[in-house]
Design a protein around this motif. Structure first.
Motif, PDB file in Angstrom:
ATOM      1  N   LEU A  42      57.684 -19.968 -14.300  1.00 53.39           N
ATOM      2  CA  LEU A  42      58.636 -20.247 -13.591  1.00 53.39           C
ATOM      3  C   LEU A  42      57.504 -21.106 -12.914  1.00 53.39           C
ATOM      4  CD1 LEU A  42      60.272 -17.757 -12.534  1.00 53.39           C
ATOM      5  CD2 LEU A  42      61.543 -19.718 -13.277  1.00 53.39           C
ATOM      6  N   HIS A  43      56.331 -21.281 -12.024  1.00 62.44           N
ATOM      7  CA  HIS A  43      55.873 -21.867 -11.627  1.00 62.44           C
ATOM      8  C   HIS A  43      55.573 -23.002 -12.205  1.00 62.44           C
ATOM      9  CE1 HIS A  43      54.277 -19.663  -7.661  1.00 62.44           C
ATOM     10  NE2 HIS A  43      54.165 -18.481  -8.778  1.00 62.44           N
ATOM     11  N   HIS A  44      55.238 -22.725 -13.655  1.00 66.86           N
ATOM     12  CA  HIS A  44      54.479 -24.095 -14.654  1.00 66.86           C
ATOM     13  C   HIS A  44      56.500 -25.005 -14.183  1.00 66.86           C
ATOM     14  CE1 HIS A  44      52.887 -26.436 -17.131  1.00 66.86           C
ATOM     15  NE2 HIS A  44      53.973 -26.636 -17.230  1.00 66.86           N
ATOM     16  N   ARG A  45      57.308 -24.294 -14.422  1.00 66.92           N
ATOM     17  CA  ARG A  45      58.362 -25.129 -14.526  1.00 66.92           C
ATOM     18  C   ARG A  45      58.707 -25.790 -13.109  1.00 66.92           C
ATOM     19  NH1 ARG A  45      62.928 -26.728 -17.901  1.00 66.92           N
ATOM     20  NH2 ARG A  45      61.980 -25.120 -19.154  1.00 66.92           N
ATOM     21  N   GLU A  77      63.783  -3.402 -10.364  1.00 61.03           N
ATOM     22  CA  GLU A  77      64.800  -4.508  -9.509  1.00 61.03           C
ATOM     23  C   GLU A  77      64.114  -5.453  -9.375  1.00 61.03           C
ATOM     24  OE1 GLU A  77      66.542  -6.205  -6.037  1.00 61.03           O
ATOM     25  OE2 GLU A  77      67.047  -4.111  -7.405  1.00 61.03           O
ATOM     26  N   LYS A  78      62.219  -5.500  -9.770  1.00 63.68           N
ATOM     27  CA  LYS A  78      61.632  -6.778 -10.288  1.00 63.68           C
ATOM     28  C   LYS A  78      61.792  -7.599 -10.964  1.00 63.68           C
ATOM     29  CE  LYS A  78      57.177  -4.388  -8.489  1.00 63.68           C
ATOM     30  NZ  LYS A  78      55.823  -3.977  -8.952  1.00 63.68           N
ATOM     31  N   PHE A  79      62.570  -6.572 -12.742  1.00 62.99           N
ATOM     32  CA  PHE A  79      62.922  -6.989 -13.371  1.00 62.99           C
ATOM     33  C   PHE A  79      64.136  -8.386 -12.874  1.00 62.99           C
ATOM     34  CE2 PHE A  79      65.582  -7.297 -17.317  1.00 62.99           C
ATOM     35  CZ  PHE A  79      64.621  -7.621 -18.009  1.00 62.99           C
ATOM     36  N   ARG A  80      65.300  -7.060 -12.151  1.00 63.76           N
ATOM     37  CA  ARG A  80      66.491  -8.110 -12.240  1.00 63.76           C
ATOM     38  C   ARG A  80      66.401  -9.242 -11.271  1.00 63.76           C
ATOM     39  NH1 ARG A  80      70.175  -8.490  -8.076  1.00 63.76           N
ATOM     40  NH2 ARG A  80      68.933  -6.606  -6.640  1.00 63.76           N
ATOM     41  N   LYS A  81      65.734  -9.367 -10.110  1.00 61.93           N
ATOM     42  CA  LYS A  81      65.220 -10.802  -9.569  1.00 61.93           C
ATOM     43  C   LYS A  81      64.610 -10.822 -10.563  1.00 61.93           C
ATOM     44  CE  LYS A  81      66.637  -9.245  -5.091  1.00 61.93           C
ATOM     45  NZ  LYS A  81      67.655  -9.680  -4.961  1.00 61.93           N
ATOM     46  N   ILE A  82      63.348 -11.410 -11.482  1.00 59.53           N
ATOM     47  CA  ILE A  82      62.693 -12.258 -11.884  1.00 59.53           C
ATOM     48  C   ILE A  82      64.118 -13.207 -12.501  1.00 59.53           C
ATOM     49  CG2 ILE A  82      61.670 -13.091 -13.509  1.00 59.53           C
ATOM     50  CD1 ILE A  82      59.596 -10.525 -12.869  1.00 59.53           C
ATOM     51  N   GLU A  84      67.012 -12.814 -12.802  1.00 62.39           N
ATOM     52  CA  GLU A  84      67.835 -14.015 -11.437  1.00 62.39           C
ATOM     53  C   GLU A  84      67.772 -15.279 -11.009  1.00 62.39           C
ATOM     54  OE1 GLU A  84      68.572 -11.656  -7.912  1.00 62.39           O
ATOM     55  OE2 GLU A  84      70.191 -10.377  -8.288  1.00 62.39           O
ATOM     56  N   ALA A  85      66.544 -15.413 -11.473  1.00 57.84           N
ATOM     57  CA  ALA A  85      65.966 -16.329 -10.935  1.00 57.84           C
ATOM     58  C   ALA A  85      65.739 -17.224 -11.964  1.00 57.84           C
ATOM     59  CB  ALA A  85      64.136 -16.571 -10.370  1.00 57.84           C
ATOM     60  N   LEU A  86      66.096 -16.699 -12.851  1.00 56.65           N
ATOM     61  CA  LEU A  86      65.403 -17.666 -14.389  1.00 56.65           C
ATOM     62  C   LEU A  86      67.312 -18.293 -15.017  1.00 56.65           C
ATOM     63  CD1 LEU A  86      63.520 -14.897 -16.942  1.00 56.65           C
ATOM     64  CD2 LEU A  86      63.087 -17.774 -15.966  1.00 56.65           C
ATOM     65  N   MET A  87      68.572 -17.163 -14.445  1.00 59.24           N
ATOM     66  CA  MET A  87      69.252 -18.017 -14.372  1.00 59.24           C
ATOM     67  C   MET A  87      69.614 -18.820 -13.477  1.00 59.24           C
ATOM     68  SD  MET A  87      71.191 -15.898 -16.513  1.00 59.24           S
ATOM     69  CE  MET A  87      72.458 -16.698 -16.527  1.00 59.24           C
ATOM     70  N   VAL A  88      69.409 -18.644 -12.354  1.00 57.03           N
ATOM     71  CA  VAL A  88      68.812 -20.098 -11.398  1.00 57.03           C
ATOM     72  C   VAL A  88      68.157 -21.340 -12.170  1.00 57.03           C
ATOM     73  CG1 VAL A  88      68.623 -20.928  -8.868  1.00 57.03           C
ATOM     74  CG2 VAL A  88      69.257 -18.862  -9.188  1.00 57.03           C
ATOM     75  N   GLU A  89      67.330 -21.114 -12.542  1.00 57.11           N
ATOM     76  CA  GLU A  89      66.714 -22.593 -13.372  1.00 57.11           C
ATOM     77  C   GLU A  89      67.579 -22.528 -14.122  1.00 57.11           C
ATOM     78  OE1 GLU A  89      63.615 -24.660 -12.303  1.00 57.11           O
ATOM     79  OE2 GLU A  89      64.177 -23.287  -9.941  1.00 57.11           O
ATOM     80  N   ALA A  90      67.890 -21.752 -14.894  1.00 61.03           N
ATOM     81  CA  ALA A  90      68.620 -22.333 -15.946  1.00 61.03           C
ATOM     82  C   ALA A  90      70.096 -23.134 -15.692  1.00 61.03           C
ATOM     83  CB  ALA A  90      68.880 -21.195 -17.234  1.00 61.03           C
TER      84      ALA A  90
END
Length: 179
Positions: A42-45, A77-82, A84-90
């Motif tokens: 995600l940082h790279h993207r 919770e860590k998995f869920r939040k990450i 969520e971030a991937l879904m926002v980026e998508a």
């Protein structure tokens, strides 16, 4: 005999729960490196992509970094939040948006309206609507466009702001960078 049966059943349940806890611990240990790798990607993207909503996207990553480093937060919770971030980026790849931001055009900072066309292109237009341009992915910089594009960029902005119905536009996409 009923006491020994109850005791045996309780022992079986305890053994089953102990195995479940050991399995959960093993999954947690295995998933942590996966989550670290996801955040790294995600940082790279965000750092190597078109510069849209940079502050918002970097702030989201900073929160994820802190979350991942916090041992008091459950791995679920860590998995869920990450995720969520991937879904926002998508989601950025299939939406359009208009927002204001200060960008640098020809070595000068300028406040502009930006039209984001998915992850394909970014266009800007000055607030007085007299100049417009695009983000050149090859050079990694904002570049001006001919004044003849002002009307079509303004139309794109109006569509993005839902002030106009969607219509087909001819926008100069430019060259795409191959990775």
């Amino acid at each position: 005999d009923s006491l020994s049966q109850t005791s045996a059943a309780a022992g079986g349940r305890i053994a089953s729960k102990a195995k479940q806890l050991a399995d959960i611990e093993q999954i947690s240990v295995q998933i942590q490196p996966f989550l670290v790798e996801l955040i790294k990607q995600l940082h790279h993207r965000v750092n190597n992509n078109m510069p849209f909503l940079s502050g918002e996207r970097k702030q989201r990553l900073d929160k994820l970094d802190r979350l991942l480093a916090d041992p008091s937060v459950a791995i679920s919770e860590k998995f869920r939040k990450i995720m969520e971030a991937l879904m926002v980026e998508a989601e950025y790849g299939r939406t359009i948006e208009v927002y204001q931001e200060t960008i640098e055009v020809e070595n000068r900072p300028i406040l502009v309206n930006i039209f984001r066309l998915g992850r394909i292109a970014l266009f800007y237009q000055t607030l007085d609507q007299k100049r417009c341009g695009f983000y050149n992915v090859v050079s990694g910089a904002w570049a001006p466009l001919s004044k003849s594009y002002n009307d079509v960029v303004q139309t794109a902005m109006d569509i993005g702001l839902k002030r106009r119905p969607v219509e087909l536009l001819t926008l100069p996409i430019g060259k795409m960078r191959v990775r």
